[in-house]
Design a protein around this motif. Structure first.
Motif, mmCIF file in Angstrom:
data_model
loop_
_atom_site.group_PDB
_atom_site.id
_atom_site.type_symbol
_atom_site.label_atom_id
_atom_site.label_comp_id
_atom_site.label_asym_id
_atom_site.label_seq_id
_atom_site.Cartn_x
_atom_site.Cartn_y
_atom_site.Cartn_z
ATOM 1 N N GLY A 186 -37.784 -14.084 9.104
ATOM 2 C CA GLY A 186 -37.083 -15.283 9.535
ATOM 3 C C GLY A 186 -36.665 -16.150 8.375
ATOM 4 N N SER A 187 -37.537 -16.264 7.376
ATOM 5 C CA SER A 187 -37.193 -17.093 6.227
ATOM 6 C C SER A 187 -36.127 -16.406 5.371
ATOM 7 N N GLU A 188 -36.137 -15.069 5.302
ATOM 8 C CA GLU A 188 -35.088 -14.349 4.575
ATOM 9 C C GLU A 188 -33.747 -14.561 5.258
ATOM 10 N N PHE A 189 -33.723 -14.456 6.578
ATOM 11 C CA PHE A 189 -32.492 -14.675 7.319
ATOM 12 C C PHE A 189 -32.030 -16.122 7.159
ATOM 13 N N GLY A 190 -32.977 -17.042 7.246
ATOM 14 C CA GLY A 190 -32.650 -18.454 7.083
ATOM 15 C C GLY A 190 -32.081 -18.750 5.707
ATOM 16 N N ALA A 191 -32.650 -18.126 4.689
ATOM 17 C CA ALA A 191 -32.154 -18.319 3.325
ATOM 18 C C ALA A 191 -30.743 -17.769 3.185
ATOM 19 N N MET A 192 -30.486 -16.612 3.801
ATOM 20 C CA MET A 192 -29.155 -16.022 3.744
ATOM 21 C C MET A 192 -28.135 -16.921 4.444
ATOM 22 N N VAL A 193 -28.498 -17.438 5.617
ATOM 23 C CA VAL A 193 -27.590 -18.316 6.357
ATOM 24 C C VAL A 193 -27.329 -19.593 5.563
ATOM 25 N N SER A 194 -28.377 -20.171 5.001
ATOM 26 C CA SER A 194 -28.217 -21.396 4.206
ATOM 27 C C SER A 194 -27.329 -21.155 2.992
ATOM 28 N N GLU A 195 -27.508 -20.006 2.357
ATOM 29 C CA GLU A 195 -26.692 -19.670 1.189
ATOM 30 C C GLU A 195 -25.217 -19.561 1.562
ATOM 31 N N GLU A 196 -24.930 -18.912 2.676
ATOM 32 C CA GLU A 196 -23.538 -18.764 3.114
ATOM 33 C C GLU A 196 -22.937 -20.102 3.519
ATOM 34 N N ILE A 197 -23.719 -20.953 4.161
ATOM 35 C CA ILE A 197 -23.235 -22.289 4.522
ATOM 36 C C ILE A 197 -22.918 -23.074 3.258
ATOM 37 N N ASN A 198 -23.770 -22.970 2.257
ATOM 38 C CA ASN A 198 -23.527 -23.661 0.992
ATOM 39 C C ASN A 198 -22.269 -23.145 0.302
ATOM 40 N N LYS A 199 -22.016 -21.826 0.373
ATOM 41 C CA LYS A 199 -20.802 -21.274 -0.220
ATOM 42 C C LYS A 199 -19.555 -21.833 0.460
ATOM 43 N N VAL A 200 -19.581 -21.885 1.784
ATOM 44 C CA VAL A 200 -18.437 -22.429 2.523
ATOM 45 C C VAL A 200 -18.260 -23.904 2.177
ATOM 46 N N ASN A 201 -19.350 -24.633 2.098
ATOM 47 C CA ASN A 201 -19.276 -26.049 1.739
ATOM 48 C C ASN A 201 -18.686 -26.227 0.339
ATOM 49 N N ASP A 202 -19.102 -25.387 -0.596
ATOM 50 C CA ASP A 202 -18.560 -25.461 -1.953
ATOM 51 C C ASP A 202 -17.057 -25.202 -1.962
ATOM 52 N N GLN A 203 -16.622 -24.220 -1.159
ATOM 53 C CA GLN A 203 -15.188 -23.943 -1.072
ATOM 54 C C GLN A 203 -14.427 -25.139 -0.507
ATOM 55 N N LEU A 204 -15.000 -25.777 0.511
ATOM 56 C CA LEU A 204 -14.349 -26.946 1.097
ATOM 57 C C LEU A 204 -14.281 -28.100 0.096
ATOM 58 N N LEU A 205 -15.344 -28.297 -0.681
ATOM 59 C CA LEU A 205 -15.346 -29.359 -1.692
ATOM 60 C C LEU A 205 -14.348 -29.068 -2.806
ATOM 61 N N THR A 206 -14.261 -27.804 -3.217
ATOM 62 C CA THR A 206 -13.303 -27.415 -4.247
ATOM 63 C C THR A 206 -11.874 -27.647 -3.761
ATOM 64 N N THR A 207 -11.625 -27.299 -2.513
ATOM 65 C CA THR A 207 -10.301 -27.510 -1.935
ATOM 66 C C THR A 207 -9.977 -28.992 -1.851
ATOM 67 N N ASP A 208 -10.941 -29.788 -1.446
ATOM 68 C CA ASP A 208 -10.735 -31.233 -1.360
ATOM 69 C C ASP A 208 -10.381 -31.812 -2.732
ATOM 70 N N LYS A 209 -11.082 -31.351 -3.755
ATOM 71 C CA LYS A 209 -10.800 -31.822 -5.117
ATOM 72 C C LYS A 209 -9.408 -31.383 -5.556
ATOM 73 N N ALA A 210 -9.025 -30.140 -5.265
ATOM 74 C CA ALA A 210 -7.705 -29.644 -5.653
ATOM 75 C C ALA A 210 -6.598 -30.432 -4.962
ATOM 76 N N VAL A 211 -6.785 -30.751 -3.688
ATOM 77 C CA VAL A 211 -5.775 -31.504 -2.947
ATOM 78 C C VAL A 211 -5.698 -32.940 -3.462
ATOM 79 N N SER A 212 -6.851 -33.559 -3.728
ATOM 80 C CA SER A 212 -6.824 -34.935 -4.241
ATOM 81 C C SER A 212 -6.222 -34.986 -5.641
ATOM 82 N N ASP A 213 -6.493 -33.983 -6.472
ATOM 83 C CA ASP A 213 -5.870 -33.925 -7.796
ATOM 84 C C ASP A 213 -4.362 -33.755 -7.677
#
Length: 112
Positions: free
Chosen positions: A40-67
């Protein structure tokens, strides 16, 4: 040796939510097995990692658009590609969530 019947209709299942994505099934307060906790913790870690990757992509996109909007960058092509990548990643994350909820609902129907 005596065999006691099991009353399926009176089972009480609960879910204990710890960190994001980590779920541990218990029956009337009994802890799940250590192997189940590790999985369960391995699955949870994998899900959290993927959520963080998507969040990073959204933040990068936000920065690119604001720039782009403030004139700090002239890379319109890169900003649009970043937006599409973030959009697809977010849609995929939502669909994975929908599938997980659908599987959970199906399990609950099977136990009722």
């Amino acid at each position: 040796m005596e065999i006691n019947p099991i009353n399926v209709s009176n089972r009480v299942w609960s879910i204990e939510l710890g960190d994001l994505g980590r779920a541990q099934w218990t029956k009337e307060g009994l802890p799940a097995s250590p192997a189940a906790k590790d999985q369960g913790s391995e699955f949870g870690a994998m899900v959290s990692e993927e959520i963080n990757k998507v969040n990073d992509q959204l933040l990068t996109t936000d920065k690119a658009v604001s720039d782009l909007a403030t004139g700090q960058s002239e890379n319109l092509h890169g900003a649009l590609i970043s937006m599409q990548k973030a959009n697809l990643s977010f849609k995929m994350l939502v669909e994975v969530r929908n599938k997980a909820l659908s599987a959970y609902d199906e399990l609950m129907r099977m136990q009722a």
